[in-house]
Design an enzyme around this catalytic site. Structure first.
Site, mmCIF file in Angstrom:
data_model
loop_
_atom_site.group_PDB
_atom_site.id
_atom_site.type_symbol
_atom_site.label_atom_id
_atom_site.label_comp_id
_atom_site.label_asym_id
_atom_site.label_seq_id
_atom_site.Cartn_x
_atom_site.Cartn_y
_atom_site.Cartn_z
ATOM 1 N N GLN A 37 0.818 -1.224 0.000
ATOM 2 C CA GLN A 37 0.000 0.000 0.000
ATOM 3 C C GLN A 37 0.849 1.271 0.000
ATOM 4 O OE1 GLN A 37 -4.074 -0.613 1.974
ATOM 5 N NE2 GLN A 37 -2.678 -1.486 3.464
ATOM 6 N N ASN A 126 -16.450 14.815 0.441
ATOM 7 C CA ASN A 126 -17.120 14.442 1.681
ATOM 8 C C ASN A 126 -16.230 14.588 2.904
ATOM 9 O OD1 ASN A 126 -19.152 12.912 3.358
ATOM 10 N ND2 ASN A 126 -17.421 11.486 3.468
ATOM 11 N N HIS A 127 -14.929 14.459 2.671
ATOM 12 C CA HIS A 127 -14.029 14.405 3.831
ATOM 13 C C HIS A 127 -12.648 14.924 3.499
ATOM 14 C CE1 HIS A 127 -13.902 10.447 1.674
ATOM 15 N NE2 HIS A 127 -12.611 10.709 1.659
ATOM 16 N N GLU A 177 -24.560 10.187 6.376
ATOM 17 C CA GLU A 177 -24.230 11.525 5.877
ATOM 18 C C GLU A 177 -23.352 12.330 6.835
ATOM 19 O OE1 GLU A 177 -28.030 13.289 4.852
ATOM 20 O OE2 GLU A 177 -28.391 11.768 3.321
ATOM 21 N N ASP A 190 -15.279 14.182 8.503
ATOM 22 C CA ASP A 190 -16.460 14.437 7.684
ATOM 23 C C ASP A 190 -16.791 15.929 7.626
ATOM 24 O OD1 ASP A 190 -18.444 12.667 6.253
ATOM 25 O OD2 ASP A 190 -19.803 14.016 7.332
ATOM 26 N N ARG A 219 -15.973 12.136 -11.819
ATOM 27 C CA ARG A 219 -16.393 10.958 -11.064
ATOM 28 C C ARG A 219 -16.446 11.457 -9.619
ATOM 29 N NH1 ARG A 219 -14.761 7.882 -6.353
ATOM 30 N NH2 ARG A 219 -15.401 5.744 -6.631
ATOM 31 N N ASP A 221 -16.848 10.890 -5.675
ATOM 32 C CA ASP A 221 -16.677 9.911 -4.603
ATOM 33 C C ASP A 221 -17.778 10.051 -3.554
ATOM 34 O OD1 ASP A 221 -14.698 7.942 -3.608
ATOM 35 O OD2 ASP A 221 -14.458 9.314 -1.919
ATOM 36 N N GLU A 245 -20.553 7.899 -7.272
ATOM 37 C CA GLU A 245 -20.416 6.598 -6.635
ATOM 38 C C GLU A 245 -21.366 6.505 -5.452
ATOM 39 O OE1 GLU A 245 -17.530 4.002 -3.759
ATOM 40 O OE2 GLU A 245 -17.827 6.141 -3.558
ATOM 41 N N ASP A 313 -12.073 -0.706 -6.029
ATOM 42 C CA ASP A 313 -12.578 -1.042 -4.693
ATOM 43 C C ASP A 313 -13.048 -2.483 -4.548
ATOM 44 O OD1 ASP A 313 -12.248 1.537 -3.646
ATOM 45 O OD2 ASP A 313 -14.216 2.194 -4.358
ATOM 46 N N ARG A 360 -5.095 -3.732 -7.131
ATOM 47 C CA ARG A 360 -4.525 -2.483 -7.665
ATOM 48 C C ARG A 360 -3.131 -2.724 -8.240
ATOM 49 N NH1 ARG A 360 -6.797 1.460 -2.728
ATOM 50 N NH2 ARG A 360 -8.999 1.186 -3.289
HETATM 51 C C1 ABC Z 1 -8.370 1.474 3.322
HETATM 52 C C2 ABC Z 1 -7.831 0.094 3.047
HETATM 53 C C3 ABC Z 1 -8.914 -0.952 3.245
HETATM 54 C C4 ABC Z 1 -9.445 -0.829 4.636
HETATM 55 C C5 ABC Z 1 -9.910 0.600 4.896
HETATM 56 C C6 ABC Z 1 -10.359 0.786 6.310
HETATM 57 O O1 ABC Z 1 -8.853 1.504 4.613
HETATM 58 O O2 ABC Z 1 -7.385 0.061 1.675
HETATM 59 O O3 ABC Z 1 -8.373 -2.231 3.048
HETATM 60 O O4 ABC Z 1 -10.533 -1.706 4.761
HETATM 61 C C7 ABC Z 1 -10.037 5.111 -0.041
HETATM 62 C C8 ABC Z 1 -9.022 4.076 -0.482
HETATM 63 C C9 ABC Z 1 -9.208 2.791 0.290
HETATM 64 C C10 ABC Z 1 -9.185 3.073 1.781
HETATM 65 C C11 ABC Z 1 -10.286 4.100 2.093
HETATM 66 C C12 ABC Z 1 -10.353 4.435 3.568
HETATM 67 O O5 ABC Z 1 -9.995 5.286 1.362
HETATM 68 O O6 ABC Z 1 -9.206 3.818 -1.872
HETATM 69 O O7 ABC Z 1 -8.190 1.886 -0.063
HETATM 70 O O8 ABC Z 1 -9.402 1.840 2.446
HETATM 71 O O9 ABC Z 1 -9.204 5.057 3.993
HETATM 72 C C13 ABC Z 1 -14.931 5.429 -2.111
HETATM 73 C C14 ABC Z 1 -13.775 5.166 -3.085
HETATM 74 C C15 ABC Z 1 -12.658 4.482 -2.360
HETATM 75 C C16 ABC Z 1 -12.076 5.457 -1.339
HETATM 76 C C17 ABC Z 1 -13.116 6.211 -0.599
HETATM 77 C C18 ABC Z 1 -12.680 7.162 0.411
HETATM 78 C C19 ABC Z 1 -14.427 6.176 -0.969
HETATM 79 O O10 ABC Z 1 -14.235 4.535 -4.224
HETATM 80 O O11 ABC Z 1 -11.621 4.030 -3.201
HETATM 81 O O12 ABC Z 1 -11.319 4.653 -0.388
HETATM 82 O O13 ABC Z 1 -12.502 8.403 -0.271
HETATM 83 C C20 ABC Z 1 -17.971 3.001 1.709
HETATM 84 C C21 ABC Z 1 -18.393 4.255 0.956
HETATM 85 C C22 ABC Z 1 -17.806 4.310 -0.444
HETATM 86 C C23 ABC Z 1 -16.273 4.141 -0.371
HETATM 87 C C24 ABC Z 1 -15.996 2.822 0.336
HETATM 88 C C25 ABC Z 1 -14.493 2.577 0.473
HETATM 89 O O14 ABC Z 1 -16.567 2.853 1.657
HETATM 90 O O15 ABC Z 1 -19.805 4.303 0.900
HETATM 91 O O16 ABC Z 1 -18.110 5.548 -1.007
HETATM 92 N N1 ABC Z 1 -15.640 4.190 -1.702
HETATM 93 C C26 ABC Z 1 -21.014 -1.202 2.596
HETATM 94 C C27 ABC Z 1 -21.567 0.189 2.635
HETATM 95 C C28 ABC Z 1 -20.808 1.092 1.700
HETATM 96 C C29 ABC Z 1 -19.342 1.051 2.065
HETATM 97 C C30 ABC Z 1 -18.831 -0.372 2.019
HETATM 98 C C31 ABC Z 1 -17.379 -0.397 2.466
HETATM 99 O O17 ABC Z 1 -19.619 -1.186 2.873
HETATM 100 O O18 ABC Z 1 -22.934 0.179 2.297
HETATM 101 O O19 ABC Z 1 -21.279 2.405 1.819
HETATM 102 O O20 ABC Z 1 -18.610 1.868 1.127
HETATM 103 O O21 ABC Z 1 -16.830 -1.608 2.117
HETATM 104 C C32 ABC Z 1 -23.055 -4.833 -0.596
HETATM 105 C C33 ABC Z 1 -23.980 -3.869 0.104
HETATM 106 C C34 ABC Z 1 -23.211 -2.596 0.327
HETATM 107 C C35 ABC Z 1 -21.980 -2.890 1.157
HETATM 108 C C36 ABC Z 1 -21.147 -3.935 0.431
HETATM 109 C C37 ABC Z 1 -19.871 -4.265 1.209
HETATM 110 O O22 ABC Z 1 -21.916 -5.090 0.206
HETATM 111 O O23 ABC Z 1 -25.104 -3.594 -0.685
HETATM 112 O O24 ABC Z 1 -24.027 -1.654 0.972
HETATM 113 O O25 ABC Z 1 -21.230 -1.711 1.281
HETATM 114 O O26 ABC Z 1 -23.720 -6.011 -0.869
HETATM 115 CA CA CA Z 2 -20.592 13.384 5.082
#
Ligand code: ABC
Ligand code: CA
Length: 492
Positions: A37, A126-127, A177, A190, A219, A221, A245, A313, A360
């Site tokens: 990472q 968002n953050h 939110e 947030d 795009r 986020d 997204e 993701d 990745r």
């Molecule tokens: C890092 C590590 C991960 C570790 C995490 C804690 O920290 O890499 O291994 O688990 C960026 C980075 C990530 C990083 C995060 C946090 O930041 O790319 O590598 O993770 O530091 C967007 C982007 C994403 C980005 C961020 C943050 C947001 O595409 O690349 O991450 O700017 C939520 C958000 C979503 C976000 C995602 C990462 O987290 O809503 O916008 N992506 C449920 C929730 C979702 C949630 C998801 C998380 O869990 O409903 O809201 O996403 O895994 C389905 C259900 C869904 C469910 C899924 C898992 O199953 O219908 O609702 O999602 O069936």
């Molecule tokens: Ca928010």
């Protein structure tokens, strides 16, 4: 560029740190351990240097990682790694110098435009990311007590943020939110987007970013993490196409956001595609259900979606199955429908990393080979879509519809394109016969079609039925022979 401009395009998703090294390092290469990472060295100049690879696959748009200055964490990094991905903003008015200089970014944008292509930039509003020294290894307390907002721009005061609370229940929309994403070590503070001054700051920022660099689209986020009525003003200030997204499998929930941004990634449909093609026992009726969902819940049906099989993701599809028949069908789905087709870098190389961060992988490790089966498959699908568009002025405005389904197949029409997807798998005994009845208007009795995947001709019979054979579980994508050009199939 507007939503209707983008509808004519297909998009290649570039994760900037992982796509291409700067030209000077290109020949020597560099290792990239996804598990670590850490930044692997990809840059904007690197992307510019490899646009041929993207364009030769048939793409006329790219999506790049967020461009702004990022949080730096001490090394070795905490469990969630570093900001190599670009989603940890700290200063939205400065560029991420890991990706190059302002001149490099401008040069990339103009090179993309010079080829007649579009560029979409990823944005995070968002953050802001923070590093929490006190709680790094403890249960989250108030992280703002353990961090300094010195150097944050804007939002350098605690009061610029919602009070700390971790998101623990995704069913609670207010919590989604107004509470925080991220971990105890890297809390994603947030931003208080309930505050009008903050909202105005973001609106004027996005207008500047778009006009300053002449981006063609966004795009966005974490769209579900800000109240819906924040978005129309943001979209208006951006003045270009917005693709949001909303990570959720509930089509009604996700579809509702198309009333606030131009389009959303079809996450609900993606889940169904996995269910259809992950195994040869998968459910094809899921695909029909997905088409029904988009027409019911999305503003302009499938036209307000981005269609994808992989992204940065989610586990890569070949980590779920190595059956190339299934992989080809799942990729085909992205291209035969109403949504904006989006392919994540590395799909063309059949990369197979699983969950984040293993999905990745650096593209340079593939040496950008253009003779790989999936590179060719994607090229064919891009060319077929172009041919359908050029051959019929109504292709883009015609909604996809299901003609028939069976246990292992589904026939989907988006005239003049007709796709028959199957999950029999590559091991299905050599050739498999499939037939589609009552094709209906657009596919007249006795008309001549070409399956652009195998480049073979077939004829609709006198009663409007189609019988054909497919090999090794491949999909079939038919076009009238009159619209098939030599770019799609060298000879037919
Ligand atoms: C890092 C590590 C991960 C570790 C995490 C804690 O920290 O890499 O291994 O688990 C960026 C980075 C990530 C990083 C995060 C946090 O930041 O790319 O590598 O993770 O530091 C967007 C982007 C994403 C980005 C961020 C943050 C947001 O595409 O690349 O991450 O700017 C939520 C958000 C979503 C976000 C995602 C990462 O987290 O809503 O916008 N992506 C449920 C929730 C979702 C949630 C998801 C998380 O869990 O409903 O809201 O996403 O895994 C389905 C259900 C869904 C469910 C899924 C898992 O199953 O219908 O609702 O999602 O069936
Ligand atoms: Ca928010």
């Amino acid at each position: 560029a507007s939503a209707s401009d983008w509808q004519k395009r297909t998009v290649y998703q570039v994760m900037t740190d992982r796509f291409a090294l700067p030209p000077a390092q290109d020949s020597t290469g560099a290792a990239c351990d996804t598990g670590a990472q850490l930044p692997c060295g990809g840059t904007w100049a690197g992307i510019e240097n490899h646009l041929d690879y993207i364009q030769a696959m048939g793409f006329d748009a790219i999506w790049i990682s967020p461009i702004v200055a990022q949080l730096q964490v001490p090394l070795p990094p905490p469990a969630d790694g570093t900001a190599y991905h670009g989603y940890w903003p700290e200063n939205i008015y400065a560029l991420n110098d890991a990706f190059g200089t302002e001149a490099d970014l401008r040069s990339l944008v103009s090179a993309v435009h010079g080829r007649g292509m579009y560029i979409m930039v990823d944005v995070v509003v968002n953050h802001m990311a923070t590093y929490n020294t006190t709680a790094a290894n403890a249960a989250p307390t108030d992280p703002l007590a353990g961090i300094s907002l010195n150097g944050y721009n804007p939002f350098d005061e605690d009061s610029d943020y919602h009070p700390f609370c971790p998101i623990t229940n995704y069913g609670n929309q207010t919590m989604v939110e107004q509470c925080w994403l991220g971990s105890a070590a890297v809390p994603l503070a947030d931003v208080n987007t309930e505050d009008q001054t903050t909202v105005n700051t973001y609106y004027s920022w996005i207008g500047q970013v778009v006009s300053n660099y002449t981006f063609d689209g966004l795009r966005i986020d974490t769209v579900k993490h800000i109240r819906q009525d924040f978005w129309p003003g943001f979209v208006q200030a951006a003045g270009v196409f917005t693709l949001g997204e909303v990570l959720d499998s509930d089509a009604q929930y996700v579809g509702d956001y198309t009333n606030y941004v131009d389009a959303v990634f079809d996450y609900p449909g993606w889940g169904m595609v996995l269910q259809a093609f992950q195994t040869t026992g998968g459910s094809m009726s899921m695909l029909a259900q997905s088409i029904q969902n988009t027409s019911t819940y999305y503003k302009n049906g499938g036209f307000s979606t981005g269609s994808f099989l992989e992204n940065h993701d989610q586990p890569r599809f070949p980590s779920l199955t190595n059956d190339t028949g299934l992989i080809k069908n799942a990729i085909a789905w992205t291209f035969i429908g109403d949504g904006l087709p989006i392919v994540y870098e590395g799909q063309e190389q059949e990369y197979s990393g699983g969950n984040v961060p293993n999905n990745r992988e650096a593209v340079w490790l593939s040496a950008y080979q253009e003779n790989k089966p999936m590179y060719k498959h994607i090229t064919t699908l891009n060319n077929a879509r172009k041919a359908a568009m050029n051959g019929s002025s109504s292709f883009l405005s015609t909604h996809m519809s299901v003609i028939s389904t069976s246990t292992h197949s589904i026939a989907i029409a988006k005239a003049p394109m007709l796709a028959v997807l199957t999950n029999v798998g590559q091991g299905a005994q050599g050739q498999v016969s499939l037939s589609v009845s009552s094709l209906g208007s657009g596919y007249a009795a006795n008309s001549q079609l070409v399956d652009v995947i195998s480049c073979s001709s077939v004829k609709v019979d006198g009663s409007g039925n189609l019988a054909f054979t497919t090999q090794a579980g491949a999909p079939a994508v038919f076009l009238p022979s009159s619209v098939v050009n030599t770019k799609v199939c060298a000879s037919v």
